[in-house]
Design a protein around this motif. Structure first.
Motif, PDB file in Angstrom:
ATOM      1  N   PRO A 181       0.839  -1.214   0.000  1.00 47.68           N
ATOM      2  CA  PRO A 181       0.000   0.000   0.000  1.00 47.68           C
ATOM      3  C   PRO A 181       0.867   1.255   0.000  1.00 47.68           C
ATOM      4  CG  PRO A 181       0.127  -0.890   2.209  1.00 47.68           C
ATOM      5  CD  PRO A 181       0.875  -1.853   1.333  1.00 47.68           C
ATOM      6  N   SER A 182       0.325   2.348  -0.429  1.00 42.69           N
ATOM      7  CA  SER A 182       1.132   3.554  -0.619  1.00 42.69           C
ATOM      8  C   SER A 182       1.709   4.088   0.692  1.00 42.69           C
ATOM      9  CB  SER A 182       0.291   4.643  -1.300  1.00 42.69           C
ATOM     10  OG  SER A 182      -0.879   4.930  -0.544  1.00 42.69           O
ATOM     11  N   ALA A 183       1.015   3.871   1.810  1.00 39.14           N
ATOM     12  CA  ALA A 183       1.498   4.392   3.088  1.00 39.14           C
ATOM     13  C   ALA A 183       2.737   3.656   3.587  1.00 39.14           C
ATOM     14  CB  ALA A 183       0.395   4.313   4.136  1.00 39.14           C
ATOM     15  N   GLY A 184       2.933   2.444   3.126  1.00 38.24           N
ATOM     16  CA  GLY A 184       4.093   1.637   3.519  1.00 38.24           C
ATOM     17  C   GLY A 184       4.240   0.482   2.552  1.00 38.24           C
ATOM     18  N   VAL A 213       1.549  10.770  -1.325  1.00 36.98           N
ATOM     19  CA  VAL A 213       1.064   9.580  -2.034  1.00 36.98           C
ATOM     20  C   VAL A 213       0.111   8.758  -1.177  1.00 36.98           C
ATOM     21  CG1 VAL A 213       3.036   9.438  -3.601  1.00 36.98           C
ATOM     22  CG2 VAL A 213       3.139   8.260  -1.384  1.00 36.98           C
ATOM     23  N   SER A 214       0.302   8.751   0.156  1.00 30.84           N
ATOM     24  CA  SER A 214      -0.604   7.997   1.003  1.00 30.84           C
ATOM     25  C   SER A 214      -1.955   8.692   1.122  1.00 30.84           C
ATOM     26  CB  SER A 214       0.011   7.774   2.384  1.00 30.84           C
ATOM     27  OG  SER A 214       0.279   9.000   3.027  1.00 30.84           O
ATOM     28  N   HIS A 219      -2.391   2.988  -3.826  1.00 23.76           N
ATOM     29  CA  HIS A 219      -1.329   2.481  -4.688  1.00 23.76           C
ATOM     30  C   HIS A 219      -0.333   3.591  -5.007  1.00 23.76           C
ATOM     31  CE1 HIS A 219      -2.938  -1.499  -6.261  1.00 23.76           C
ATOM     32  NE2 HIS A 219      -3.961  -1.027  -5.559  1.00 23.76           N
ATOM     33  N   LEU A 220       0.901   3.223  -5.252  1.00 24.64           N
ATOM     34  CA  LEU A 220       1.868   4.153  -5.823  1.00 24.64           C
ATOM     35  C   LEU A 220       1.768   4.107  -7.346  1.00 24.64           C
ATOM     36  CD1 LEU A 220       5.067   3.454  -3.679  1.00 24.64           C
ATOM     37  CD2 LEU A 220       3.382   5.296  -3.389  1.00 24.64           C
ATOM     38  N   PRO A 221       2.004   5.230  -8.008  1.00 24.23           N
ATOM     39  CA  PRO A 221       2.030   5.220  -9.471  1.00 24.23           C
ATOM     40  C   PRO A 221       3.328   4.594  -9.977  1.00 24.23           C
ATOM     41  CG  PRO A 221       2.656   7.379  -8.675  1.00 24.23           C
ATOM     42  CD  PRO A 221       2.287   6.558  -7.455  1.00 24.23           C
ATOM     43  N   VAL A 222       3.297   4.112 -11.201  1.00 25.11           N
ATOM     44  CA  VAL A 222       4.509   3.664 -11.896  1.00 25.11           C
ATOM     45  C   VAL A 222       4.542   4.367 -13.245  1.00 25.11           C
ATOM     46  CG1 VAL A 222       4.694   1.437 -10.744  1.00 25.11           C
ATOM     47  CG2 VAL A 222       3.299   1.617 -12.808  1.00 25.11           C
ATOM     48  N   TRP A 223       5.750   4.562 -13.799  1.00 28.82           N
ATOM     49  CA  TRP A 223       5.846   5.251 -15.082  1.00 28.82           C
ATOM     50  C   TRP A 223       7.125   4.849 -15.798  1.00 28.82           C
ATOM     51  CZ3 TRP A 223       6.353   7.568 -10.334  1.00 28.82           C
ATOM     52  CH2 TRP A 223       7.581   8.177 -10.049  1.00 28.82           C
ATOM     53  N   ILE A 224       7.081   5.031 -17.133  1.00 30.45           N
ATOM     54  CA  ILE A 224       8.232   4.759 -17.995  1.00 30.45           C
ATOM     55  C   ILE A 224       8.348   5.861 -19.034  1.00 30.45           C
ATOM     56  CG2 ILE A 224       8.001   2.265 -17.690  1.00 30.45           C
ATOM     57  CD1 ILE A 224       6.896   2.164 -20.590  1.00 30.45           C
TER      58      ILE A 224
END
Length: 243
Positions: A181-184, A213-214, A219-224
């Motif tokens: 989870p985004s918090a941890g 982000v929390s 969720h945390l984002p992902v990117w490319i």
């Protein structure tokens, strides 16, 4: 000469948390394509999504999300077709599932198909859905020979069967690090894959404070970043997964 396209993926958890924080996260990442999961689906939520898109500085067609909450937004830097939802089969009384696809390109560049997925909580369905998405993309005469990107919430780790099916056909392009989870963060369940002919640049980190982000979503984002050749085929080179 080449251009760079940034593709991000983000599970919004129905915008049940802090939409302003989520929009701040997106603005900092500054994606050209934002693949979304858990977009609000109820009939009167369109205005909330449109407001969120404006807050992010992105465009939303307003035509997707209703099947299962996948969707996408794009920047004005790209040319984009309208995104479409494709329903995926699920067990009786199970949560609905779908994927969202569109074609994008930098003006003067080649079309790239971008796909947002949110796989099932059930392992067998995850595998079936990942396989079906790849089969449907391969069977489409407009897409079969072109590059594509698939990203989203896979609801399993890199040891899962659906993840491995995607990895056999595509290159894992986003970093290997926990997203939930985004918090941890403890579990790596969000990822972006790219077809082998695409050039994935080295990952560029963005400052995202834990408190931000929390507050935004769970969720945390992902990117490319993709390097796209102007006026022809995508830039091609032998690359390893970014991360």
């Amino acid at each position: 000469m080449s251009s760079r396209i940034r593709v991000a993926s983000y599970n919004l958890r129905g915008l049940k948390d802090d939409p302003a924080a989520a929009a701040d996260v997106v603005r900092r990442i500054d994606p050209d394509v934002l693949l979304l999961q858990e977009v609000p689906r109820h009939p009167f939520s369109g205005w909330r999504i449109a407001r969120f898109a404006r807050s992010c500085g992105l465009l939303w067609s307003g035509r997707t999300r209703r099947l299962s909450g996948t969707g996408m937004m794009t920047s004005s830097r790209l040319e984009s077709t309208d995104s479409v939802d494709k329903k995926l089969p699920v067990a009786p009384r199970a949560n609905p599932r779908s994927y969202t696809a569109a074609q994008v390109r930098v003006p003067g560049g080649q079309d790239i198909t971008v796909v947002s997925i949110h796989l099932s909580l059930l392992a067998d369905e995850r595998l079936r859905h990942a396989t079906l998405v790849l089969e449907e993309l391969a069977a489409n005469p407009l897409l079969a020979d072109g590059p594509f990107v698939i990203g989203g919430d896979l609801n399993e780790s890199s040891q899962g069967k659906a993840w491995r099916v995607l990895g056999e056909r595509l290159t894992l392009a986003s970093p290997d690090r926990p997203t939930f989870p985004s918090a941890g963060p403890k579990s790596w369940i969000d990822a972006i894959f790219a077809s082998p002919e695409l050039t994935v640049s080295s990952h560029q980190d963005v400052t995202l404070e834990r408190e931000l982000v929390s507050a935004a979503t769970d969720h945390l984002p992902v990117w490319i970043d993709l390097e796209i050749a102007q006026g022809g085929d995508p830039a091609i080179e032998d690359t390893t997964p970014a991360g």
